[in-house]
Design a protein around this motif. Structure first.
Motif, PDB file in Angstrom:
ATOM      1  N   PRO A 104       0.826  -1.208   0.000  1.00 14.54           N
ATOM      2  CA  PRO A 104       0.000   0.000   0.000  1.00 14.54           C
ATOM      3  C   PRO A 104       0.862   1.260   0.000  1.00 14.54           C
ATOM      4  O   PRO A 104       1.807   1.372   0.782  1.00 14.54           O
ATOM      5  N   VAL A 105       0.555   2.184  -0.926  1.00 18.05           N
ATOM      6  CA  VAL A 105       1.327   3.419  -1.027  1.00 18.05           C
ATOM      7  C   VAL A 105       0.463   4.673  -0.932  1.00 18.05           C
ATOM      8  O   VAL A 105       0.981   5.760  -0.677  1.00 18.05           O
ATOM      9  N   ALA A 106      -0.837   4.548  -1.163  1.00 15.37           N
ATOM     10  CA  ALA A 106      -1.702   5.730  -1.127  1.00 15.37           C
ATOM     11  C   ALA A 106      -3.132   5.304  -0.831  1.00 15.37           C
ATOM     12  O   ALA A 106      -3.507   4.146  -1.011  1.00 15.37           O
ATOM     13  N   ARG A 107      -3.901   6.268  -0.387  1.00 14.63           N
ATOM     14  CA  ARG A 107      -5.311   6.027  -0.130  1.00 14.63           C
ATOM     15  C   ARG A 107      -6.089   7.187  -0.736  1.00 14.63           C
ATOM     16  O   ARG A 107      -5.765   8.347  -0.514  1.00 14.63           O
ATOM     17  N   ILE A 108      -7.101   6.864  -1.528  1.00 11.96           N
ATOM     18  CA  ILE A 108      -7.974   7.882  -2.114  1.00 11.96           C
ATOM     19  C   ILE A 108      -9.279   7.837  -1.335  1.00 11.96           C
ATOM     20  O   ILE A 108      -9.945   6.801  -1.291  1.00 11.96           O
ATOM     21  N   VAL A 109      -9.614   8.960  -0.708  1.00 12.71           N
ATOM     22  CA  VAL A 109     -10.814   9.015   0.132  1.00 12.71           C
ATOM     23  C   VAL A 109     -11.723  10.124  -0.367  1.00 12.71           C
ATOM     24  O   VAL A 109     -11.269  11.096  -0.969  1.00 12.71           O
ATOM     25  N   PRO A 110     -13.025  10.003  -0.106  1.00 17.32           N
ATOM     26  CA  PRO A 110     -13.943  11.080  -0.483  1.00 17.32           C
ATOM     27  C   PRO A 110     -13.581  12.380   0.243  1.00 17.32           C
ATOM     28  O   PRO A 110     -13.118  12.359   1.389  1.00 17.32           O
ATOM     29  N   VAL A 111     -13.784  13.484  -0.410  1.00 13.97           N
ATOM     30  CA  VAL A 111     -13.418  14.788   0.147  1.00 13.97           C
ATOM     31  C   VAL A 111     -14.221  15.108   1.399  1.00 13.97           C
ATOM     32  O   VAL A 111     -13.694  15.693   2.343  1.00 13.97           O
ATOM     33  N   ASP A 112     -15.471  14.721   1.440  1.00 16.04           N
ATOM     34  CA  ASP A 112     -16.324  15.097   2.573  1.00 16.04           C
ATOM     35  C   ASP A 112     -16.124  14.228   3.811  1.00 16.04           C
ATOM     36  O   ASP A 112     -16.738  14.464   4.837  1.00 16.04           O
ATOM     37  N   VAL A 113     -15.248  13.244   3.754  1.00 15.29           N
ATOM     38  CA  VAL A 113     -14.961  12.401   4.919  1.00 15.29           C
ATOM     39  C   VAL A 113     -13.856  13.071   5.741  1.00 15.29           C
ATOM     40  O   VAL A 113     -12.770  13.331   5.225  1.00 15.29           O
ATOM     41  N   PRO A 114     -14.124  13.379   7.002  1.00 15.16           N
ATOM     42  CA  PRO A 114     -13.096  14.043   7.806  1.00 15.16           C
ATOM     43  C   PRO A 114     -11.915  13.115   8.085  1.00 15.16           C
ATOM     44  O   PRO A 114     -12.082  11.901   8.227  1.00 15.16           O
ATOM     45  N   SER A 115     -10.739  13.712   8.180  1.00 18.86           N
ATOM     46  CA  SER A 115      -9.538  12.936   8.502  1.00 18.86           C
ATOM     47  C   SER A 115      -9.575  12.552   9.982  1.00 18.86           C
ATOM     48  O   SER A 115     -10.395  13.050  10.756  1.00 18.86           O
ATOM     49  N   ALA A 116      -8.669  11.675  10.368  1.00 15.52           N
ATOM     50  CA  ALA A 116      -8.600  11.257  11.769  1.00 15.52           C
ATOM     51  C   ALA A 116      -8.345  12.453  12.677  1.00 15.52           C
ATOM     52  O   ALA A 116      -8.953  12.583  13.747  1.00 15.52           O
ATOM     53  N   LEU A 117      -7.455  13.360  12.262  1.00 12.79           N
ATOM     54  CA  LEU A 117      -7.171  14.544  13.064  1.00 12.79           C
ATOM     55  C   LEU A 117      -8.401  15.438  13.170  1.00 12.79           C
ATOM     56  O   LEU A 117      -8.720  15.934  14.259  1.00 12.79           O
ATOM     57  N   GLU A 118      -9.120  15.622  12.071  1.00 13.66           N
ATOM     58  CA  GLU A 118     -10.336  16.446  12.115  1.00 13.66           C
ATOM     59  C   GLU A 118     -11.385  15.835  13.035  1.00 13.66           C
ATOM     60  O   GLU A 118     -12.083  16.569  13.753  1.00 13.66           O
ATOM     61  N   ARG A 119     -11.499  14.507  13.051  1.00 14.84           N
ATOM     62  CA  ARG A 119     -12.450  13.849  13.957  1.00 14.84           C
ATOM     63  C   ARG A 119     -12.051  14.047  15.419  1.00 14.84           C
ATOM     64  O   ARG A 119     -12.897  14.301  16.275  1.00 14.84           O
ATOM     65  N   LEU A 120     -10.750  13.945  15.715  1.00 14.71           N
ATOM     66  CA  LEU A 120     -10.287  14.144  17.091  1.00 14.71           C
ATOM     67  C   LEU A 120     -10.528  15.573  17.554  1.00 14.71           C
ATOM     68  O   LEU A 120     -10.912  15.803  18.709  1.00 14.71           O
ATOM     69  N   ILE A 121     -10.324  16.546  16.678  1.00 13.34           N
ATOM     70  CA  ILE A 121     -10.585  17.947  17.021  1.00 13.34           C
ATOM     71  C   ILE A 121     -12.074  18.149  17.270  1.00 13.34           C
ATOM     72  O   ILE A 121     -12.474  18.784  18.253  1.00 13.34           O
ATOM     73  N   ALA A 122     -12.917  17.580  16.393  1.00  9.74           N
ATOM     74  CA  ALA A 122     -14.369  17.723  16.548  1.00  9.74           C
ATOM     75  C   ALA A 122     -14.863  17.073  17.847  1.00  9.74           C
ATOM     76  O   ALA A 122     -15.787  17.577  18.485  1.00  9.74           O
ATOM     77  N   ASP A 123     -14.237  15.966  18.250  1.00  8.77           N
ATOM     78  CA  ASP A 123     -14.612  15.286  19.497  1.00  8.77           C
ATOM     79  C   ASP A 123     -14.071  15.989  20.729  1.00  8.77           C
ATOM     80  O   ASP A 123     -14.393  15.613  21.850  1.00  8.77           O
ATOM     81  N   GLY A 124     -13.203  16.985  20.542  1.00  8.41           N
ATOM     82  CA  GLY A 124     -12.620  17.701  21.664  1.00  8.41           C
ATOM     83  C   GLY A 124     -11.475  16.949  22.323  1.00  8.41           C
ATOM     84  O   GLY A 124     -11.027  17.315  23.403  1.00  8.41           O
ATOM     85  N   ARG A 125     -10.963  15.915  21.674  1.00 10.58           N
ATOM     86  CA  ARG A 125      -9.876  15.124  22.250  1.00 10.58           C
ATOM     87  C   ARG A 125      -8.510  15.707  21.915  1.00 10.58           C
ATOM     88  O   ARG A 125      -7.520  15.364  22.554  1.00 10.58           O
ATOM     89  N   VAL A 126      -8.455  16.582  20.901  1.00 12.78           N
ATOM     90  CA  VAL A 126      -7.205  17.214  20.483  1.00 12.78           C
ATOM     91  C   VAL A 126      -7.475  18.706  20.303  1.00 12.78           C
ATOM     92  O   VAL A 126      -8.521  19.102  19.810  1.00 12.78           O
TER      93      VAL A 126
END
Length: 84
Positions: free
Chosen positions: A33-55
């Motif tokens: 595995p060298v790359a991952r193509i994800v939908p634009v509207d799916v938040p990244s792991a960091l964005e999810r942690l910020i939204a949850d207030g954990r980061v």
């Protein structure tokens, strides 16, 4: 879904349609595995942690590193010298 580079190149439109439908495509090079193509509207792991207030995002951008030191030896030499 996991696909090789050649398969991605040959069927790019088909694979992008798969991503538009909300799926993630992992691209491999010789099975690695060298790359991952994800939908634009799916938040990244960091964005999810910020939204949850954990980061908490940084308040200031990263500061540049200090000035470079000019040395005659290797890093190993410098470490050995500091241990003496």
């Amino acid at each position: 879904m996991s696909i090789g580079v050649r398969e991605l190149r040959d069927g790019l439109s088909r694979h992008l349609a798969h991503v538009r439908a909300g799926h993630t495509v992992t691209v491999t090079d010789h099975g690695v595995p060298v790359a991952r193509i994800v939908p634009v509207d799916v938040p990244s792991a960091l964005e999810r942690l910020i939204a949850d207030g954990r980061v908490t995002p940084a308040k200031q951008p990263k500061r540049p590193s200090g000035r470079r030191l000019k040395t005659a030896g290797t890093v190993s030499d410098l470490v050995a010298e500091q241990r003496r």
